[in-house]
Scaffold this active site. Structure first.
Site, mmCIF file in Angstrom:
data_model
loop_
_atom_site.group_PDB
_atom_site.id
_atom_site.type_symbol
_atom_site.label_atom_id
_atom_site.label_comp_id
_atom_site.label_asym_id
_atom_site.label_seq_id
_atom_site.Cartn_x
_atom_site.Cartn_y
_atom_site.Cartn_z
ATOM 1 N N ASP A 224 0.873 7.958 -6.267
ATOM 2 C CA ASP A 224 -0.533 8.301 -6.093
ATOM 3 C C ASP A 224 -0.727 9.504 -5.182
ATOM 4 O OD1 ASP A 224 0.370 6.792 -3.915
ATOM 5 O OD2 ASP A 224 -0.853 5.060 -4.416
ATOM 6 N N ASN B 216 -5.234 -6.194 -0.077
ATOM 7 C CA ASN B 216 -6.043 -6.809 -1.141
ATOM 8 C C ASN B 216 -5.232 -6.992 -2.427
ATOM 9 O OD1 ASN B 216 -5.738 -4.214 -2.003
ATOM 10 N ND2 ASN B 216 -7.907 -3.691 -2.083
ATOM 11 N N HIS C 88 -3.441 -4.605 -3.938
ATOM 12 C CA HIS C 88 -3.292 -3.419 -4.803
ATOM 13 C C HIS C 88 -1.837 -2.962 -4.868
ATOM 14 C CE1 HIS C 88 -4.263 -0.343 -1.309
ATOM 15 N NE2 HIS C 88 -2.958 -0.493 -1.423
ATOM 16 N N GLU D 244 -6.791 -0.948 -7.432
ATOM 17 C CA GLU D 244 -7.514 -1.921 -6.626
ATOM 18 C C GLU D 244 -7.838 -3.161 -7.471
ATOM 19 O OE1 GLU D 244 -7.432 -1.320 -3.606
ATOM 20 O OE2 GLU D 244 -8.261 0.610 -2.977
HETATM 21 C C1 F6R Z 1 1.281 4.189 -1.414
HETATM 22 C C2 F6R Z 1 0.741 3.125 -2.242
HETATM 23 C C3 F6R Z 1 0.066 1.933 -1.656
HETATM 24 C C4 F6R Z 1 0.859 1.311 -0.491
HETATM 25 C C5 F6R Z 1 0.130 0.089 0.065
HETATM 26 C C6 F6R Z 1 0.822 -0.477 1.291
HETATM 27 O O1 F6R Z 1 1.809 5.222 -2.201
HETATM 28 O O2 F6R Z 1 0.811 3.232 -3.414
HETATM 29 O O3 F6R Z 1 -0.121 0.967 -2.644
HETATM 30 O O4 F6R Z 1 2.128 0.956 -0.924
HETATM 31 O O5 F6R Z 1 -1.186 0.423 0.411
HETATM 32 O O6 F6R Z 1 0.761 0.450 2.317
HETATM 33 P P1 F6R Z 1 1.585 0.239 3.682
HETATM 34 O O7 F6R Z 1 3.025 0.351 3.329
HETATM 35 O O8 F6R Z 1 1.139 1.385 4.545
HETATM 36 O O9 F6R Z 1 1.205 -1.096 4.199
#
Ligand code: F6R
Length: 236
Positions: A67, A130, A132, A137
């Site tokens: 992303d 959440n 995702h 989401e």
């Molecule tokens: C990042 C991504 C997100 C993260 C997720 C967890 O490229 O795709 O889905 O993997 O938000 O983030 P952290 O590791 O910061 O808890």
């Protein structure tokens, strides 16, 4: 689904790094699907150290990031391209031209681009509080492809620690879709620390439903959930 629980976050990071290192040794032109965020940072550091110490070669590796924010300049410290540069790419020899990010200009073709390169061999994922995966989401269709998505307030709030304030966190991002992610040959989702204990319990216990995007991973034939003790606290 396979679940591995390690004592510490350090061990989780070493496991992920070794998966990547072994994969590239086995197949030098490996296609990697990469995540940003706090979870994989240590693993990336380990890969860079191993590269220096053991003379590895990543020159044929191709990467597709999950992303990228919309409305954040490419060279901004908050872009995921910049994160990847600092966290990993600066320290190993993957040519720039083999590092892909989903952008407005390529998003319609991103899934095809992945396919043209033979598909993702190893996909690394984190999980949002959440549920995702990438920026898919809750409510995202399991059929979704790479596209623009609206970020949940909870996601913007959690990610605001990287920005001056929540007002500076973009409201939109471009994200690989869930069907895009599910096409990877192997998927590893890592979660560490207590803050992830609740969503990990939900993931393990839940049925497959679009309100918990990560739940679809349980139907993937080569999916491993890698946890530290804290994140695994509430599962049996
Ligand atoms: C990042 C991504 C997100 C993260 C997720 C967890 O490229 O795709 O889905 O993997 O938000 O983030 P952290 O590791 O910061 O808890």
């Amino acid at each position: 689904m396979k679940i591995l629980v390690f004592d510490t976050k350090q061990e989780v990071s070493e496991f992920i790094a070794n998966k990547v290192i072994d994969q590239v040794q086995k197949k030098p032109d490996t296609v990697l699907g990469l995540a940003t965020g706090s979870t994989p940072k240590e693993a990336y550091r380990y890969i860079k150290n191993d590269y220096k110490q053991n003379n590895r070669d990543y020159s044929k590796v191709i990467t597709f990031n999950l992303d990228e924010y919309l409305g954040v300049l490419k060279d901004s410290i908050n872009s995921y391209r910049q994160y990847m540069k600092e966290a990993l790419f600066e320290g190993i020899n993957i040519p720039n031209s083999q590092q892909y990010f989903p952008l407005k200009t390529n998003m319609k073709n991103y899934d095809n681009l992945i396919k043209e390169h033979g598909g993702v061999d190893l996909q690394l994922l984190g999980i949002g509080l959440n549920g995702h995966i990438a920026f898919n989401e809750p409510g995202s269709s399991f059929q979704s492809k790479t596209r623009i998505i609206e970020l949940d307030e909870s996601t913007r709030k959690r990610n605001s620690k990287y920005f001056r304030s929540i007002d500076h966190v973009p409201t939109q991002a471009i994200s690989m879709g869930i069907s895009t992610i599910m096409k990877a040959k192997e998927i590893i989702l890592a979660a560490t620390s207590e803050v992830k204990a609740d969503i990990i319990k939900q993931l393990v216990d839940s049925n497959i439903n679009e309100n918990l995007p990560a739940s679809i991973l349980k139907t993937h034939e080569n999916f491993t959930l890698v946890l530290d003790q804290e994140a695994a606290r509430d599962i049996n």
